[in-house]
Design a protein around this motif. Structure first.
Motif, PDB file in Angstrom:
ATOM      1  N   VAL A 157      18.098  -8.233 -44.958  1.00 32.18           N
ATOM      2  CA  VAL A 157      17.642  -8.057 -43.576  1.00 32.18           C
ATOM      3  C   VAL A 157      16.354  -7.237 -43.529  1.00 32.18           C
ATOM      4  O   VAL A 157      15.403  -7.579 -42.807  1.00 32.18           O
ATOM      5  N   ILE A 158      16.291  -6.162 -44.312  1.00 31.69           N
ATOM      6  CA  ILE A 158      15.105  -5.305 -44.309  1.00 31.69           C
ATOM      7  C   ILE A 158      13.899  -6.028 -44.888  1.00 31.69           C
ATOM      8  O   ILE A 158      12.756  -5.654 -44.629  1.00 31.69           O
ATOM      9  N   ALA A 159      14.128  -7.097 -45.639  1.00 30.84           N
ATOM     10  CA  ALA A 159      13.012  -7.879 -46.164  1.00 30.84           C
ATOM     11  C   ALA A 159      12.183  -8.510 -45.058  1.00 30.84           C
ATOM     12  O   ALA A 159      11.065  -8.980 -45.300  1.00 30.84           O
ATOM     13  N   GLY A 206      15.860 -17.227 -40.868  1.00 26.31           N
ATOM     14  CA  GLY A 206      16.668 -16.700 -41.960  1.00 26.31           C
ATOM     15  C   GLY A 206      17.604 -15.597 -41.509  1.00 26.31           C
ATOM     16  O   GLY A 206      18.757 -15.512 -41.960  1.00 26.31           O
ATOM     17  N   VAL A 207      17.121 -14.738 -40.599  1.00 28.81           N
ATOM     18  CA  VAL A 207      17.976 -13.670 -40.064  1.00 28.81           C
ATOM     19  C   VAL A 207      19.137 -14.261 -39.268  1.00 28.81           C
ATOM     20  O   VAL A 207      20.290 -13.817 -39.385  1.00 28.81           O
ATOM     21  N   VAL A 208      18.837 -15.271 -38.440  1.00 30.59           N
ATOM     22  CA  VAL A 208      19.893 -15.930 -37.666  1.00 30.59           C
ATOM     23  C   VAL A 208      20.929 -16.542 -38.604  1.00 30.59           C
ATOM     24  O   VAL A 208      22.146 -16.410 -38.397  1.00 30.59           O
ATOM     25  N   LEU A 209      20.457 -17.203 -39.666  1.00 36.14           N
ATOM     26  CA  LEU A 209      21.374 -17.798 -40.636  1.00 36.14           C
ATOM     27  C   LEU A 209      22.225 -16.736 -41.317  1.00 36.14           C
ATOM     28  O   LEU A 209      23.435 -16.910 -41.500  1.00 36.14           O
ATOM     29  N   LEU A 210      21.588 -15.604 -41.674  1.00 41.34           N
ATOM     30  CA  LEU A 210      22.333 -14.525 -42.333  1.00 41.34           C
ATOM     31  C   LEU A 210      23.421 -13.976 -41.423  1.00 41.34           C
ATOM     32  O   LEU A 210      24.504 -13.587 -41.880  1.00 41.34           O
ATOM     33  N   ASN A 211      23.146 -13.945 -40.129  1.00 41.08           N
ATOM     34  CA  ASN A 211      24.131 -13.420 -39.184  1.00 41.08           C
ATOM     35  C   ASN A 211      25.318 -14.351 -38.975  1.00 41.08           C
ATOM     36  O   ASN A 211      26.304 -13.962 -38.354  1.00 41.08           O
ATOM     37  N   ARG A 242      28.665 -10.843 -39.249  1.00 39.46           N
ATOM     38  CA  ARG A 242      29.396 -11.248 -38.050  1.00 39.46           C
ATOM     39  C   ARG A 242      30.594 -10.346 -37.793  1.00 39.46           C
ATOM     40  O   ARG A 242      30.945 -10.060 -36.642  1.00 39.46           O
ATOM     41  N   ALA A 243      31.191  -9.834 -38.867  1.00 37.64           N
ATOM     42  CA  ALA A 243      32.354  -8.956 -38.712  1.00 37.64           C
ATOM     43  C   ALA A 243      31.959  -7.546 -38.309  1.00 37.64           C
ATOM     44  O   ALA A 243      32.802  -6.767 -37.860  1.00 37.64           O
ATOM     45  N   HIS A 244      30.691  -7.193 -38.472  1.00 38.38           N
ATOM     46  CA  HIS A 244      30.249  -5.821 -38.171  1.00 38.38           C
ATOM     47  C   HIS A 244      28.962  -5.881 -37.345  1.00 38.38           C
ATOM     48  O   HIS A 244      27.865  -5.616 -37.854  1.00 38.38           O
ATOM     49  N   THR A 264      25.568 -18.280 -48.217  1.00 38.02           N
ATOM     50  CA  THR A 264      24.779 -17.980 -47.017  1.00 38.02           C
ATOM     51  C   THR A 264      23.768 -16.880 -47.287  1.00 38.02           C
ATOM     52  O   THR A 264      22.616 -16.949 -46.834  1.00 38.02           O
ATOM     53  N   THR A 265      24.173 -15.855 -48.048  1.00 34.29           N
ATOM     54  CA  THR A 265      23.259 -14.762 -48.384  1.00 34.29           C
ATOM     55  C   THR A 265      22.081 -15.270 -49.200  1.00 34.29           C
ATOM     56  O   THR A 265      20.921 -14.913 -48.936  1.00 34.29           O
ATOM     57  N   ILE A 266      22.363 -16.099 -50.198  1.00 29.74           N
ATOM     58  CA  ILE A 266      21.297 -16.610 -51.061  1.00 29.74           C
ATOM     59  C   ILE A 266      20.322 -17.477 -50.276  1.00 29.74           C
ATOM     60  O   ILE A 266      19.095 -17.312 -50.372  1.00 29.74           O
ATOM     61  N   VAL A 267      20.851 -18.407 -49.478  1.00 28.23           N
ATOM     62  CA  VAL A 267      19.981 -19.294 -48.702  1.00 28.23           C
ATOM     63  C   VAL A 267      19.160 -18.492 -47.687  1.00 28.23           C
ATOM     64  O   VAL A 267      17.957 -18.717 -47.512  1.00 28.23           O
TER      65      VAL A 267
END
Length: 311
Positions: A121-123, A154-159, A165-167, A287-290
């Motif tokens: 995310v910080i990237a 990418g941020v939306v996908l990561l979420n 999503r749990a936090h 999901t994290t990798i993509v």
């Protein structure tokens, strides 16, 4: 020896000194880049370990105050001038955005979010920096806008992954951390700041003190002695993350193009994800990798557009 001979000798000596200086400069740049890639990538895991024994805001605040208290007198002993009132004010503004909003947000989020995911995310920070540059007179080019859109996708996908999503509080804190770091970085170019490493020392002192006050205001207290693992992580963050890492970054900013100096944004997430998996057993999802690939592609477009605009 003739005048021509003496002149040629002086020119040869000057050329040798210049060549030696270039070689030394290249070695210093490569060393600083390597340090920045590894150290700032590893600080995400170190933060996760440190907050096992420290409250997140107090941990960051105490860390930065100690680092600043070590660096400031050392610089003064070596002849660096004390910051003026305007420079303290500028360093305080930047330190608050970068250290309180940026690092404080990361430490807060890592109470729930894996260190590797936090780094991804910080990237997005260079993406937000490109956007905020418009507030100070230079709006993104079309290439940069494409990078912004791709990075946000990418941020939306990561979420959509379970970790964020749990936090939701952790997700919001990380997004705000990236935004604060980017805004503070963009604004710093328009504020009166101390020169060289004195800017780092002043930011550490003021931003660290503000982070301590924030921790106390929200009720954080050290209720027990931290474990050895948390203490070692805390010491690592002071020495490596704050002193060595910041110094390497300032060194690079003064010697290479910004695109190269900020290239840590490509490498840090990879280092953080790998270390989190190997050392802390964090799970790496598809999901994290993509998401990481999409975000880093967006960062690449933003930096490419920035380089074209500068050219």
């Amino acid at each position: 020896m003739s005048v021509a001979g003496r002149t040629a000798s002086r020119e040869d000596a000057a050329a040798a000194v210049e060549a030696s200086g270039r070689a030394g400069s290249r070695a210093g740049i490569y060393t600083a880049l390597g340090l920045l890639y590894v150290i700032w990538g590893s600080t995400y895991l170190a933060i996760a370990m440190a907050i096992e024994g420290f409250p997140p805001f107090l941990m960051g605040g105490i860390r930065f105050v100690i680092a600043g208290a070590l660096l400031y007198p050392l610089l003064r002993l070596h002849g660096a001038p004390a910051p003026t009132a305007a420079e303290w004010r500028g360093a305080g503004i930047v330190g608050t955005f970068l250290l309180v909003g940026g690092n404080g947000g990361v430490a807060y989020a890592e109470q729930w979010v894996a260190s590797g995911v936090a780094a991804v995310v910080i990237a997005t920070t260079p993406i937000w920096t490109g956007l905020f540059a418009g507030l100070f007179g230079r709006w993104p080019s079309r290439v940069e806008w494409a990078g912004l859109a791709l990075g946000l996708a990418g941020v939306v996908l990561l979420n959509t992954g379970a970790d964020l999503r749990a936090h939701p509080a952790g997700a919001v804190a990380l997004l705000l951390a990236a935004v604060c770091w980017a805004f503070g970085s963009a604004w710093s170019r328009h504020l009166s700041m101390p020169s060289g490493l004195m800017a780092v020392a002043a930011q550490l002192l003021v931003g660290g003190a503000a982070l301590v006050l924030l921790g106390l205001a929200v009720g954080e207290r050290l209720t027990a002695w931290p474990s050895a693992r948390a203490l070692w992580a805390f010491v690592y963050l002071i020495v490596a993350g704050s002193l060595v890492g910041y110094s390497a970054y300032i060194y690079l900013l003064g010697r290479v193009r910004p695109a190269l100096a900020t290239s840590y944004a490509y490498v840090n997430p990879v280092v953080a994800v790998v270390l989190g998996a190997l050392v802390a057993g964090e799970r790496i999802t598809g999901t994290t990798i993509v998401s990481m690939v999409v975000i880093l592609a967006g960062v690449a477009l933003v930096l490419l557009g920035r380089a074209r605009s500068a050219a």
